[in-house]
Design a protein around this motif. Sequence first.
Motif, PDB file in Angstrom:
ATOM      1  N   ARG A  24       0.839  -1.209   0.000  1.00 23.36           N
ATOM      2  CA  ARG A  24       0.000   0.000   0.000  1.00 23.36           C
ATOM      3  C   ARG A  24       0.869   1.251   0.000  1.00 23.36           C
ATOM      4  NH1 ARG A  24      -2.939  -3.112   3.660  1.00 23.36           N
ATOM      5  NH2 ARG A  24      -2.300  -1.855   5.450  1.00 23.36           N
ATOM      6  N   LEU A  25       1.930   1.243   0.779  1.00 27.34           N
ATOM      7  CA  LEU A  25       2.858   2.369   0.801  1.00 27.34           C
ATOM      8  C   LEU A  25       3.460   2.597  -0.589  1.00 27.34           C
ATOM      9  CD1 LEU A  25       4.343   4.488   2.546  1.00 27.34           C
ATOM     10  CD2 LEU A  25       6.050   2.711   3.025  1.00 27.34           C
ATOM     11  N   GLN A  26       3.831   1.529  -1.255  1.00 22.29           N
ATOM     12  CA  GLN A  26       4.368   1.627  -2.614  1.00 22.29           C
ATOM     13  C   GLN A  26       3.338   2.255  -3.553  1.00 22.29           C
ATOM     14  OE1 GLN A  26       5.077  -2.136  -4.506  1.00 22.29           O
ATOM     15  NE2 GLN A  26       5.962  -1.205  -6.331  1.00 22.29           N
ATOM     16  N   GLN A  27       2.092   1.813  -3.472  1.00 22.27           N
ATOM     17  CA  GLN A  27       1.036   2.366  -4.326  1.00 22.27           C
ATOM     18  C   GLN A  27       0.798   3.839  -4.025  1.00 22.27           C
ATOM     19  OE1 GLN A  27      -2.190  -0.284  -3.422  1.00 22.27           O
ATOM     20  NE2 GLN A  27      -1.390  -1.920  -4.715  1.00 22.27           N
ATOM     21  N   MET A  28       0.784   4.210  -2.758  1.00 21.95           N
ATOM     22  CA  MET A  28       0.553   5.593  -2.372  1.00 21.95           C
ATOM     23  C   MET A  28       1.692   6.501  -2.852  1.00 21.95           C
ATOM     24  SD  MET A  28      -0.967   4.813   1.441  1.00 21.95           S
ATOM     25  CE  MET A  28      -0.955   6.502   2.016  1.00 21.95           C
ATOM     26  N   ALA A  29       2.934   6.046  -2.666  1.00 16.03           N
ATOM     27  CA  ALA A  29       4.082   6.847  -3.124  1.00 16.03           C
ATOM     28  C   ALA A  29       4.089   6.953  -4.645  1.00 16.03           C
ATOM     29  CB  ALA A  29       5.389   6.232  -2.614  1.00 16.03           C
ATOM     30  N   GLY A  30       3.781   5.854  -5.307  1.00 15.20           N
ATOM     31  CA  GLY A  30       3.739   5.869  -6.767  1.00 15.20           C
ATOM     32  C   GLY A  30       2.682   6.814  -7.315  1.00 15.20           C
ATOM     33  N   ALA A  31       1.541   6.898  -6.637  1.00 23.48           N
ATOM     34  CA  ALA A  31       0.473   7.803  -7.064  1.00 23.48           C
ATOM     35  C   ALA A  31       0.898   9.265  -6.932  1.00 23.48           C
ATOM     36  CB  ALA A  31      -0.798   7.546  -6.255  1.00 23.48           C
ATOM     37  N   GLN A  32       1.722   9.560  -5.939  1.00 23.47           N
ATOM     38  CA  GLN A  32       2.182  10.933  -5.729  1.00 23.47           C
ATOM     39  C   GLN A  32       3.415  11.275  -6.556  1.00 23.47           C
ATOM     40  OE1 GLN A  32       2.238  12.423  -1.679  1.00 23.47           O
ATOM     41  NE2 GLN A  32       0.816  10.811  -1.056  1.00 23.47           N
ATOM     42  N   LEU A  33       4.085  10.262  -7.068  1.00 21.84           N
ATOM     43  CA  LEU A  33       5.298  10.458  -7.869  1.00 21.84           C
ATOM     44  C   LEU A  33       5.177   9.714  -9.200  1.00 21.84           C
ATOM     45  CD1 LEU A  33       7.877   9.789  -5.008  1.00 21.84           C
ATOM     46  CD2 LEU A  33       7.354  12.028  -6.018  1.00 21.84           C
ATOM     47  N   PRO A  34       4.261  10.142 -10.067  1.00 22.08           N
ATOM     48  CA  PRO A  34       4.013   9.375 -11.296  1.00 22.08           C
ATOM     49  C   PRO A  34       5.218   9.275 -12.233  1.00 22.08           C
ATOM     50  CG  PRO A  34       2.866  11.475 -11.350  1.00 22.08           C
ATOM     51  CD  PRO A  34       3.421  11.324  -9.970  1.00 22.08           C
ATOM     52  N   GLU A  35       6.156  10.224 -12.135  1.00 21.84           N
ATOM     53  CA  GLU A  35       7.329  10.193 -13.010  1.00 21.84           C
ATOM     54  C   GLU A  35       8.465   9.338 -12.448  1.00 21.84           C
ATOM     55  OE1 GLU A  35       8.138  13.196  -9.914  1.00 21.84           O
ATOM     56  OE2 GLU A  35       6.352  12.663 -11.025  1.00 21.84           O
ATOM     57  N   VAL A  36       8.287   8.840 -11.233  1.00 24.29           N
ATOM     58  CA  VAL A  36       9.317   8.047 -10.551  1.00 24.29           C
ATOM     59  C   VAL A  36       8.874   6.583 -10.500  1.00 24.29           C
ATOM     60  CG1 VAL A  36      10.535   7.717  -8.356  1.00 24.29           C
ATOM     61  CG2 VAL A  36      10.014  10.035  -9.154  1.00 24.29           C
ATOM     62  N   ALA A  37       9.793   5.681 -10.791  1.00 22.90           N
ATOM     63  CA  ALA A  37       9.512   4.247 -10.637  1.00 22.90           C
ATOM     64  C   ALA A  37       9.624   3.912  -9.156  1.00 22.90           C
ATOM     65  CB  ALA A  37      10.493   3.422 -11.453  1.00 22.90           C
ATOM     66  N   VAL A  38       8.516   3.562  -8.525  1.00 18.76           N
ATOM     67  CA  VAL A  38       8.511   3.227  -7.101  1.00 18.76           C
ATOM     68  C   VAL A  38       8.393   1.714  -6.972  1.00 18.76           C
ATOM     69  CG1 VAL A  38       7.374   3.557  -4.880  1.00 18.76           C
ATOM     70  CG2 VAL A  38       7.443   5.447  -6.536  1.00 18.76           C
ATOM     71  N   ARG A  39       9.373   1.117  -6.329  1.00 18.75           N
ATOM     72  CA  ARG A  39       9.413  -0.338  -6.184  1.00 18.75           C
ATOM     73  C   ARG A  39       9.585  -0.705  -4.719  1.00 18.75           C
ATOM     74  NH1 ARG A  39       7.948   0.677 -10.515  1.00 18.75           N
ATOM     75  NH2 ARG A  39       8.756  -0.045 -12.520  1.00 18.75           N
ATOM     76  N   LEU A  40       9.267  -1.948  -4.423  1.00 16.38           N
ATOM     77  CA  LEU A  40       9.409  -2.517  -3.088  1.00 16.38           C
ATOM     78  C   LEU A  40      10.448  -3.627  -3.170  1.00 16.38           C
ATOM     79  CD1 LEU A  40       8.294  -2.645  -0.190  1.00 16.38           C
ATOM     80  CD2 LEU A  40       6.460  -4.100  -1.047  1.00 16.38           C
ATOM     81  N   ALA A  41      11.352  -3.651  -2.192  1.00 18.57           N
ATOM     82  CA  ALA A  41      12.366  -4.705  -2.127  1.00 18.57           C
ATOM     83  C   ALA A  41      12.517  -5.146  -0.680  1.00 18.57           C
ATOM     84  CB  ALA A  41      13.703  -4.195  -2.660  1.00 18.57           C
ATOM     85  N   PHE A  42      12.948  -6.382  -0.512  1.00 20.07           N
ATOM     86  CA  PHE A  42      13.072  -6.962   0.819  1.00 20.07           C
ATOM     87  C   PHE A  42      14.502  -7.409   1.086  1.00 20.07           C
ATOM     88  CE2 PHE A  42       8.737  -7.597  -0.644  1.00 20.07           C
ATOM     89  CZ  PHE A  42       8.033  -7.021   0.387  1.00 20.07           C
ATOM     90  N   LEU A  43      14.872  -7.400   2.353  1.00 20.34           N
ATOM     91  CA  LEU A  43      16.195  -7.860   2.765  1.00 20.34           C
ATOM     92  C   LEU A  43      16.272  -9.386   2.705  1.00 20.34           C
ATOM     93  CD1 LEU A  43      19.000  -7.389   4.031  1.00 20.34           C
ATOM     94  CD2 LEU A  43      17.883  -7.546   6.264  1.00 20.34           C
TER      95      LEU A  43
END
Length: 123
Positions: A24-43
Amino acid sequence: MTQKALILFAHGARAAGWAAPFERLQQMAGAQLPEVAVRLAFLELMTPQLPETLAALVADGRCDITIVPVFLGQGSHLLRDLPLIVDELRTTYPQVHIRVAAAAGENADVLDAITRYCIVSMG
């Protein structure tokens, strides 16, 4: 123009549902930054992990990448493991600018938001 990307970096867990708030955080950030590729990664314990996420972004032409650890504090994973991974990535991709932000929980605004949530939760 520099192609920017934001990687939200979380610990990972065995339970698949654990990732839901981060997604959800990824989707929210992506919606606010449409020109930026927002991805999620795990350790660990979940995929994608940071090296494969960064590799995919570089393959997509992203060369200005910010990693935001979505951790409350700076434990051994952020103090020891993450710098080792990032050093290796910088060696592998010297043409890419990689910035690592402080842990989300180290930010005063984040702590203020959590404090407000805790107080409101009291009823």
